[in-house]
Design a protein around this motif. Structure first.
Motif, mmCIF file in Angstrom:
data_model
loop_
_atom_site.group_PDB
_atom_site.id
_atom_site.type_symbol
_atom_site.label_atom_id
_atom_site.label_comp_id
_atom_site.label_asym_id
_atom_site.label_seq_id
_atom_site.Cartn_x
_atom_site.Cartn_y
_atom_site.Cartn_z
ATOM 1 N N ARG A 20 0.836 -1.191 0.000
ATOM 2 C CA ARG A 20 0.000 0.000 0.000
ATOM 3 C C ARG A 20 0.873 1.244 0.000
ATOM 4 O O ARG A 20 2.080 1.188 0.300
ATOM 5 C CB ARG A 20 -0.928 -0.001 1.218
ATOM 6 C CG ARG A 20 -0.187 0.102 2.535
ATOM 7 C CD ARG A 20 -1.080 -0.087 3.734
ATOM 8 N NE ARG A 20 -1.887 1.080 4.015
ATOM 9 C CZ ARG A 20 -2.534 1.259 5.165
ATOM 10 N NH1 ARG A 20 -2.467 0.344 6.116
ATOM 11 N NH2 ARG A 20 -3.240 2.347 5.364
ATOM 12 N N ASP A 21 0.273 2.372 -0.290
ATOM 13 C CA ASP A 21 0.976 3.656 -0.268
ATOM 14 C C ASP A 21 1.286 4.022 1.182
ATOM 15 O O ASP A 21 0.356 4.151 2.002
ATOM 16 C CB ASP A 21 0.096 4.724 -0.923
ATOM 17 C CG ASP A 21 0.791 6.075 -1.008
ATOM 18 O OD1 ASP A 21 0.155 7.012 -1.547
ATOM 19 O OD2 ASP A 21 1.932 6.207 -0.519
ATOM 20 N N PRO A 22 2.553 4.201 1.572
ATOM 21 C CA PRO A 22 2.875 4.538 2.964
ATOM 22 C C PRO A 22 2.200 5.817 3.440
ATOM 23 O O PRO A 22 1.979 5.992 4.644
ATOM 24 C CB PRO A 22 4.407 4.696 2.947
ATOM 25 C CG PRO A 22 4.854 3.947 1.738
ATOM 26 C CD PRO A 22 3.767 4.073 0.741
ATOM 27 N N ALA A 23 1.848 6.713 2.500
ATOM 28 C CA ALA A 23 1.208 7.974 2.889
ATOM 29 C C ALA A 23 -0.171 7.742 3.501
ATOM 30 O O ALA A 23 -0.703 8.613 4.198
ATOM 31 C CB ALA A 23 1.093 8.902 1.677
ATOM 32 N N THR A 24 -0.759 6.565 3.266
ATOM 33 C CA THR A 24 -2.091 6.272 3.816
ATOM 34 C C THR A 24 -2.021 5.707 5.231
ATOM 35 O O THR A 24 -3.047 5.463 5.859
ATOM 36 C CB THR A 24 -2.832 5.274 2.912
ATOM 37 O OG1 THR A 24 -2.134 4.013 2.929
ATOM 38 C CG2 THR A 24 -2.934 5.794 1.482
ATOM 39 N N VAL A 25 -0.803 5.468 5.750
ATOM 40 C CA VAL A 25 -0.629 4.925 7.100
ATOM 41 C C VAL A 25 -0.489 6.083 8.084
ATOM 42 O O VAL A 25 0.467 6.854 8.006
ATOM 43 C CB VAL A 25 0.620 4.017 7.172
ATOM 44 C CG1 VAL A 25 0.777 3.460 8.584
ATOM 45 C CG2 VAL A 25 0.523 2.892 6.154
ATOM 46 N N ASP A 26 -1.458 6.217 8.980
ATOM 47 C CA ASP A 26 -1.338 7.307 9.946
ATOM 48 C C ASP A 26 -0.511 6.850 11.162
ATOM 49 O O ASP A 26 -0.190 5.668 11.305
ATOM 50 C CB ASP A 26 -2.707 7.828 10.377
ATOM 51 C CG ASP A 26 -3.579 6.778 11.044
ATOM 52 O OD1 ASP A 26 -4.805 6.881 10.941
ATOM 53 O OD2 ASP A 26 -3.042 5.854 11.680
ATOM 54 N N ASP A 27 -0.205 7.790 12.024
ATOM 55 C CA ASP A 27 0.698 7.511 13.133
ATOM 56 C C ASP A 27 0.126 6.486 14.096
ATOM 57 O O ASP A 27 0.818 5.556 14.541
ATOM 58 C CB ASP A 27 1.019 8.816 13.867
ATOM 59 C CG ASP A 27 2.196 8.645 14.822
ATOM 60 O OD1 ASP A 27 1.996 8.726 16.044
ATOM 61 O OD2 ASP A 27 3.318 8.426 14.331
ATOM 62 N N ALA A 28 -1.175 6.614 14.421
ATOM 63 C CA ALA A 28 -1.790 5.690 15.372
ATOM 64 C C ALA A 28 -1.811 4.261 14.825
ATOM 65 O O ALA A 28 -1.580 3.291 15.559
ATOM 66 C CB ALA A 28 -3.216 6.150 15.703
ATOM 67 N N GLU A 29 -2.080 4.127 13.532
ATOM 68 C CA GLU A 29 -2.106 2.804 12.914
ATOM 69 C C GLU A 29 -0.724 2.162 12.947
ATOM 70 O O GLU A 29 -0.581 0.968 13.216
ATOM 71 C CB GLU A 29 -2.604 2.908 11.482
ATOM 72 C CG GLU A 29 -2.728 1.574 10.765
ATOM 73 C CD GLU A 29 -3.207 1.746 9.341
ATOM 74 O OE1 GLU A 29 -3.418 2.889 8.913
ATOM 75 O OE2 GLU A 29 -3.358 0.716 8.657
ATOM 76 N N MET A 30 0.313 2.971 12.675
ATOM 77 C CA MET A 30 1.672 2.452 12.685
ATOM 78 C C MET A 30 2.065 1.974 14.081
ATOM 79 O O MET A 30 2.599 0.871 14.262
ATOM 80 C CB MET A 30 2.650 3.512 12.195
ATOM 81 C CG MET A 30 4.095 3.026 12.140
ATOM 82 S SD MET A 30 5.262 4.396 12.052
ATOM 83 C CE MET A 30 5.001 5.173 13.644
ATOM 84 N N VAL A 31 1.808 2.804 15.102
ATOM 85 C CA VAL A 31 2.161 2.429 16.475
ATOM 86 C C VAL A 31 1.368 1.199 16.903
ATOM 87 O O VAL A 31 1.886 0.301 17.584
ATOM 88 C CB VAL A 31 1.909 3.612 17.438
ATOM 89 C CG1 VAL A 31 2.152 3.177 18.883
ATOM 90 C CG2 VAL A 31 2.814 4.779 17.081
ATOM 91 N N GLY A 32 0.096 1.115 16.477
ATOM 92 C CA GLY A 32 -0.716 -0.054 16.804
ATOM 93 C C GLY A 32 -0.143 -1.339 16.217
ATOM 94 O O GLY A 32 -0.131 -2.382 16.880
#
Length: 466
Positions: A374-386
Motif C-alpha cells: 500500500r501507499d505509505p502515505a495512507t498509514v497514519d501515526d496511530a495505525e503504525m504504532v498499533g
C-alpha cells in the motif's frame, strides 16, 4: 458467540455494548456483549462489496483495531487480506471475527475432533458426510497439520464398515523393497528372512478400511499394484502366482499435488472417488478461538488445564493474526505452552513464505498474483504504532501487518511524533527499564521506550550496555 451479519450491500450493521444479541454455543441463549469497556455508541460495519466491508469506529475513547491495525477513521477491509476473516478488537478486551460460512452450522463434526464453524471446515464436513456411507475411495488433501488423520477416522466411523478396524499405513515410510510384502503379503521364502508367510495390510483390512497416509510418496513399484487392487480388489502376494481378492475401502491423504512428478495418474483418478480438502488454519481464523479452548482444557497426561476465561485478549490477538505454517498441530503446541504458564513465541513468517504456503496441494486454478504494498502515505501515526505494538515491535511483522515495505516503515518511524530517537534516551532511562524487564528482551524494552527493537540494539551497542 455468534451474530449473523446478513446486511446487503450498502446496509449498516452496528456493534455496541448493548447490540446485537449474540447466540452462545448452544444456539439458545442470546446476549449482547455487555462489557463496560465497550462503547455504548456503535461501531458500524457497512458492506461495500461481496467480500469487503467498511469499518467505522464510534466517537468514543474505545480503541478499535482491524486486522491488528488501530483505526481512527472509516477503514475499508477485505476478507482476502488475512484469508477468510476480518479480525476486530475492541478496547483490547473483545475480539470479533467477520467471516463467511455455510448455514445452518453443522456441529456434529466436533464429536469426531473436527472443531470449527468456518466455511472451509463446514464444506469439508459436508463432503465427509456425503462420502462416508459410500464404498468409494476418498482422498484427503491439505497441508501438514490440518487434521487429515482425524478426518479419516471420522469417515470410517460414519461408514458401514465402522464395526471393523481402521488400518493405517504411512506410505512414505515404506521401503521400495518391502512395500509389496507390507501391503499385499508374501509367501514363505519370497525374500531373505521370510521364514513364514506374511499377511499384508490388504488381507488384514478385508471387510474394513485402509487409510494410506502420504500417498504421494508411495513407492512407484507398488503404484500399479494399488491401481489393480482398487479397480477389482485383486492382488498377488510377493512370491505367489495366485491372485487374492480383498474387499477394502481405501482412504488416502496427501499434502502435495498428485498431478506433479511421476505419480501414477490412473491411480490418482481412482483415488479421487471423493475429494475432501482441508483448509489451512490461516484460512479459518474464526476457528482458532474454539480450537484454543479445546486444547487448553482437554485432558493431557501430567499437564494441567487452563481456564480459557483467564486468557486476555492481548494474548489471543497475536494468535489470530499469525499465519500458522504448522496449522492445527502448531496451535496445539502453543496451547501446551500456555497451559504450562510459558510465553508463546510466534516466529514471524516472511511474506514469501506465506505466499508459498498459500499454494494448495491439488490446486487446478492459477496461483494468485503477489499483493502490492500500500501507499505509505495512507498509514497514519496511530495505525503504525498499533501495528508495532501488536507485533511486539518486530519490524518485519509490523510491515507485513501494515502491508508496506520495511524501508517504508522505517521512514514512517523516523517521522513519527510518537516515537523517540534512541540517541535522545538517557542511559539512566534505558538501564532502569532494562533492569525492570530483564527477562523480556529488546522487543519489550522497545515497547516501553518507543524506538524500534533494532535501533535500540544499535544504541545499546554504541553505549556498551549490552
Amino acid at each position: 458467540m455468534l451474530a449473523p451479519l446478513t446486511a446487503g450491500k450498502g446496509e449498516v450493521y452496528r456493534i455496541s455494548r448493548h447490540e446485537p444479541s449474540f447466540r452462545t454455543g448452544n444456539n439458545q441463549a442470546q446476549t449482547p456483549l455487555a462489557d463496560r469497556h465497550v462503547s455504548r455508541q456503535p461501531l458500524t460495519i457497512r458492506r461495500v462489496a461481496a467480500r469487503t466491508v467498511e469499518v467505522t469506529r464510534p466517537d468514543s475513547p474505545m480503541a478499535v483495531s482491524v486486522n491488528g491495525r488501530l483505526i481512527e477513521r472509516a477503514t475499508t477491509v477485505s476478507l482476502d487480506e488475512l484469508g477468510e476473516d476480518i479480525i476486530i478488537c475492541l478496547s483490547d478486551r473483545i475480539i470479533l471475527s467477520i467471516f463467511e460460512t455455510v448455514l445452518p452450522l453443522q456441529t456434529d463434526a466436533a464429536r469426531h475432533g473436527l472443531i470449527g464453524i468456518s466455511k472451509g471446515l463446514q464444506r469439508a464436513w459436508a463432503t465427509v458426510r456425503q462420502g462416508a456411507p459410500t464404498h468409494l475411495p476418498m482422498l484427503l488433501t491439505g497441508a501438514t497439520g490440518t487434521g487429515k488423520e482425524l478426518v479419516a477416522s471420522a469417515i470410517h466411523a460414519l461408514s458401514t464398515r465402522s464395526a471393523q478396524k481402521l488400518h493405517t499405513v504411512n506410505m512414505a515410510a515404506l521401503s521400495p523393497s518391502l512395500a509389496h510384502a507390507e501391503l499385499f503379503g508374501a509367501t514363505a521364502g519370497a525374500y531373505t528372512g521370510a521364514t513364514v508367510a506374511r499377511i499384508g495390510l490388504f488381507a488384514q483390512a478385508h471387510g474394513g478400511t485402509l487409510f494410506m497416509d502420504e500417498i504421494g510418496d508411495a513407492p512407484k513399484e507398488v503404484q500399479p499394484m494399488l491401481l489393480r487392487a482398487l479397480e477389482n480388489g485383486e492382488y498377488r502376494r510377493l512370491g505367489d502366482t495366485k491372485a487374492q481378492v480383498a474387499d477394502v475401502r481405501i482412504i488416502s491423504a496427501t499434502d502435495r499435488s498428485l498431478e506433479a512428478g511421476d505419480f501414477n495418474q490412473p491411480l490418482r483418478h481412482r483415488l479421487q472417488g471423493v475429494v475432501v480438502h482441508l483448509p489451512p488454519l490461516r484460512d479459518r481464523r474464526v476457528d482458532i478461538g474454539l480450537l484454543l479452548r479445546h486444547f487448553l482444557t482437554r485432558p493431557e497426561t501430567n499437564l494441567g488445564s487452563r481456564d480459557p476465561a483467564t486468557v486476555p485478549a492481548g494474548e489471543v490477538l497475536p494468535l489470530l493474526l499469525h499465519p500458522w505454517p504448522g496449522n492445527i498441530r502448531e496451535l496445539a503446541g502453543a496451547a501446551r505452552q500456555m497451559r504450562m504458564g510459558m510465553p508463546v513465541t510466534l516466529k514471524p513468517v516472511a511474506a514469501r513464505a506465506v505466499n508459498e504456503m498459500s499454494q494448495e496441494p491439488v490446486a487446478v486454478a492459477p496461483s494468485p498474483t503477489a499483493r502490492r504494498h500500500r501507499d505509505p502515505a495512507t498509514v497514519d501515526d496511530a495505525e503504525m504504532v498499533g501495528a508495532l505494538t501488536a507485533t511486539e515491535w518486530n519490524i518485519k511483522a509490523a510491515a507485513m501487518l501494515l502491508n508496506v515495505s520495511r524501508t517504508s516503515l522505517y521512514r514512517l518511524m523516523e517521522r513519527s511524533p510518537s516515537l523517540k530517537e534512541p540517541g535522545l534516551l538517557s542511559a539512566d532511562k534505558v538501564k532502569d527499564d532494562m533492569h525492570r524487564r530483564t527477562n523480556d528482551g529488546h522487543s519489550a524494552w522497545a515497547s516501553k521506550l518507543k524506538p524500534s527493537g533494532d535501533s535500540l540494539r544499535r544504541h545499546l551497542r554504541r553505549s556498551d550496555m549490552q
